[in-house]
Design an enzyme around this catalytic site. Structure first.
Site, short mmCIF file in Angstrom:
data_model
loop_
_atom_site.label_atom_id
_atom_site.label_comp_id
_atom_site.label_asym_id
_atom_site.label_seq_id
_atom_site.Cartn_x
_atom_site.Cartn_y
_atom_site.Cartn_z
N ALA A 88 -12.79 -10.41 -6.71
CA ALA A 88 -11.87 -11.53 -6.80
C ALA A 88 -10.40 -11.14 -6.58
O ALA A 88 -9.65 -11.88 -5.96
CB ALA A 88 -12.03 -12.18 -8.17
N GLU A 95 -9.07 -8.93 -4.73
CA GLU A 95 -8.73 -8.31 -3.44
C GLU A 95 -8.27 -9.38 -2.44
O GLU A 95 -8.91 -9.65 -1.43
CB GLU A 95 -9.95 -7.50 -2.95
CG GLU A 95 -10.30 -6.40 -3.96
CD GLU A 95 -11.67 -5.74 -3.77
OE1 GLU A 95 -12.36 -6.04 -2.79
OE2 GLU A 95 -12.04 -4.92 -4.63
N SER A 154 -10.51 -4.18 -0.76
CA SER A 154 -9.31 -3.36 -0.86
C SER A 154 -9.39 -2.67 -2.22
O SER A 154 -10.15 -3.13 -3.08
CB SER A 154 -8.04 -4.19 -0.75
OG SER A 154 -7.87 -5.02 -1.90
N TYR A 155 -8.68 -1.56 -2.49
CA TYR A 155 -7.75 -0.90 -1.61
C TYR A 155 -8.18 0.54 -1.42
O TYR A 155 -9.17 0.96 -2.04
CB TYR A 155 -6.33 -0.93 -2.23
CG TYR A 155 -6.23 -0.30 -3.61
CD1 TYR A 155 -5.93 1.05 -3.75
CD2 TYR A 155 -6.51 -1.04 -4.76
CE1 TYR A 155 -5.85 1.63 -5.01
CE2 TYR A 155 -6.45 -0.46 -6.02
CZ TYR A 155 -6.12 0.89 -6.14
OH TYR A 155 -6.09 1.46 -7.38
N GLU A 194 -12.12 -0.74 3.17
CA GLU A 194 -11.20 -0.82 2.03
C GLU A 194 -9.81 -0.85 2.65
O GLU A 194 -9.36 0.14 3.22
CB GLU A 194 -11.33 0.41 1.11
CG GLU A 194 -12.67 0.57 0.41
CD GLU A 194 -12.85 -0.34 -0.81
OE1 GLU A 194 -11.89 -1.04 -1.19
OE2 GLU A 194 -13.96 -0.32 -1.38
ZN LIG Z 1 -13.92 -4.44 -3.74
#
Ligand SMILES: [Zn+2]
Ligand SMILES: *[C@@H]1O[C@H](CO)[C@@H](O)[C@H](O)[C@H]1NC(C)=O
Ligand SMILES: *[C@@H]1O[C@H](CO)[C@@H](O)[C@H](O)[C@H]1NC(C)=O
Length: 407
Positions: A171, A173, A298-299, A373
């Site tokens: 959520a 990201e 991410s990240y 990512e």
């Molecule tokens: Zn993730």
């Protein structure tokens, strides 16, 4: 700003009667600290943290801590480094939430409320009715429909191998929904990519965890999981990327504790979001086959491929996975200089069980399965400033285009 927040709150309460309170977490003065962890202090670190940002990594953990817990945390570990002095100030750099404007480049200069993300897809699709349609990929625990766009080219709808792309599984990201929307927008609006549109059927779902995403906007910006409860436990949420029914039962790559950021669920595939995503993958496997699957997170700046559940196992086409990822890594570097690390996910980052890419590789028979990512490497982490949205989406798209040329 205020009125947007109020309407978001109203929206979320009408959708879900179970939201207990809408008081937003204030992260002023909270720090992000990277600590060297050992197994014996891991639990203590987690109990001092408001959030673990990279759950799964055992030796070097990034945690968000309240000002009151900073000293205790630093005293606990041999080494620590402050990555961000004030999470509250970083959140301010994410910019004001911007209300809706029709699909254009300006969409990619701000973050947006959930309802506007849905509107963006609908408006984009409405401009290209002959080569796209809105598709639904199941329903969340709170009843929100996982909404995506299917894009096809001159061969007609459903005639080519599939490219399946999922965003905002986790959520917090936020950059990942912006990025996957940029893919859809470029495919439909930019003639440069006609040959790619003609080569594949694209299925892009920018927000596959809508309940979690809404919760990051109403209540806790750093929420990760879905919003599913477990009977007899007050902790909320399953990790959608630890819930896929492949090697779910293997130990070590997810948590069995409902309070953990990586809670795998009670049974493989018991998150309704996963049921929908799995059905999409299974149905495309059974029809035209999946050429490329991308799960965008991410990240950390990684491009990862199977396997997550076993650090010694390699995919049958590991060398091809590496060669295409290497090309994407170069394409991204050529745009902006951003450096990505690539490799099989378990041995490169950490062990994950019940992950999307292991499932799509083995059960979904996808030719290529990758996890991206995105930016950055921890300074802003999930709360990437608004002025990094555009550069991030553009560089990532260059990476994905290079993959699509070879897939
Ligand atoms: Zn993730
Ligand atoms: C179309 O794609 C090309 C190649 O990536 C890019 O240089 C150009 O800016 C894109 N056009 C728009 C309007 O985004
Ligand atoms: C897997 O995909 C390949 C093409 O990449 C196809 O030849 C094969 O029949 C598929 N296998 C299954 C079990 O669907």
């Amino acid at each position: 700003m205020k009125s947007i927040l109020v309407s978001m709150l109203l929206l979320s309460t009408t959708f879900c009667a179970v939201v207990p309170s809408v008081k937003k977490v204030d992260y002023s003065g909270f720090k992000v600290i990277r600590v060297a962890s050992t197994d014996d202090v891991k639990d203590q670190i987690e109990s001092l943290a408001a959030h673990v940002l990279n759950p799964g990594k055992s030796t070097e953990i990034d945690v968000v801590v309240s000002p009151d817990n900073v000293e205790a945390l630093i005293a606990l570990v041999a080494e620590s480094k402050v990555l961000n002095e004030d999470v509250g100030a970083a959140l301010a750099e994410e910019g004001e939430m911007q209300t809706y404007a029709v699909p254009s480049e300006s969409w990619f200069t701000a973050y947006h409320p959930y309802a506007d993300h849905l509107q963006f897809l609908k408006d984009l699709q409405a401009g290209y009715t002959g080569q796209s349609e809105i598709v639904t990929v199941g329903t969340s625990i709170q009843g929100r429909v996982l909404t995506g766009i299917h894009i096809w080219g001159s061969g007609g709808k459903g005639s080519k191998p599939a490219v399946v792309i999922h965003g905002n599984v986790h959520a917090r990201e936020w950059i990942t929904s912006m990025t996957t929307e940029y893919f859809a927008w470029q495919l439909l609006t930019n003639a440069t990519f006609k040959s790619l549109v003609d080569k594949f059927d694209f299925y892009i779902t920018p927000i596959v965890n809508p309940d979690g995403f809404v919760y990051t906007q109403t209540t806790d910006r750093l929420w990760r999981k879905n919003r599913q409860t477990v009977s007899g436990n007050t902790c909320v949420g399953r990790d959608i990327n630890r819930n896929w029914p492949y090697k779910w039962e293997v130990a070590g790559g997810a948590s069995t504790s409902p309070c953990s950021e990586t809670y795998k669920g009670q049974v493989a595939g018991d998150a309704p979001e996963n049921k929908g995503l799995k059905a999409q993958v299974d149905s495309l496997k059974g029809s035209r086959g999946i050429s490329l699957y991308l799960d965008v997170h991410s990240y950390g700046q990684y491009i990862l491929w199977p396997y997550g559940y076993d650090c010694n196992l390699r995919a049958e086409n590991d060398a091809q996975h590496r060669s295409i990822a290497t090309r994407a890594q170069s394409a991204i570097r050529a745009v902006s200089g951003t450096a990505y690390t690539i490799g099989p996910s378990c041995s490169t980052l950490y062990a994950t069980t019940g992950s999307s890419t292991d499932y799509t590789d083995v059960q979904g028979n996808a030719t290529y399965s990758y996890t991206y990512e995105l930016r950055d490497t921890g300074s802003y982490g999930f709360t990437l400033p608004a002025n990094q949205i555009k550069p991030t989406v553009v560089e990532t798209w260059a990476g994905v285009v290079s993959m699509l040329k070879d897939a």
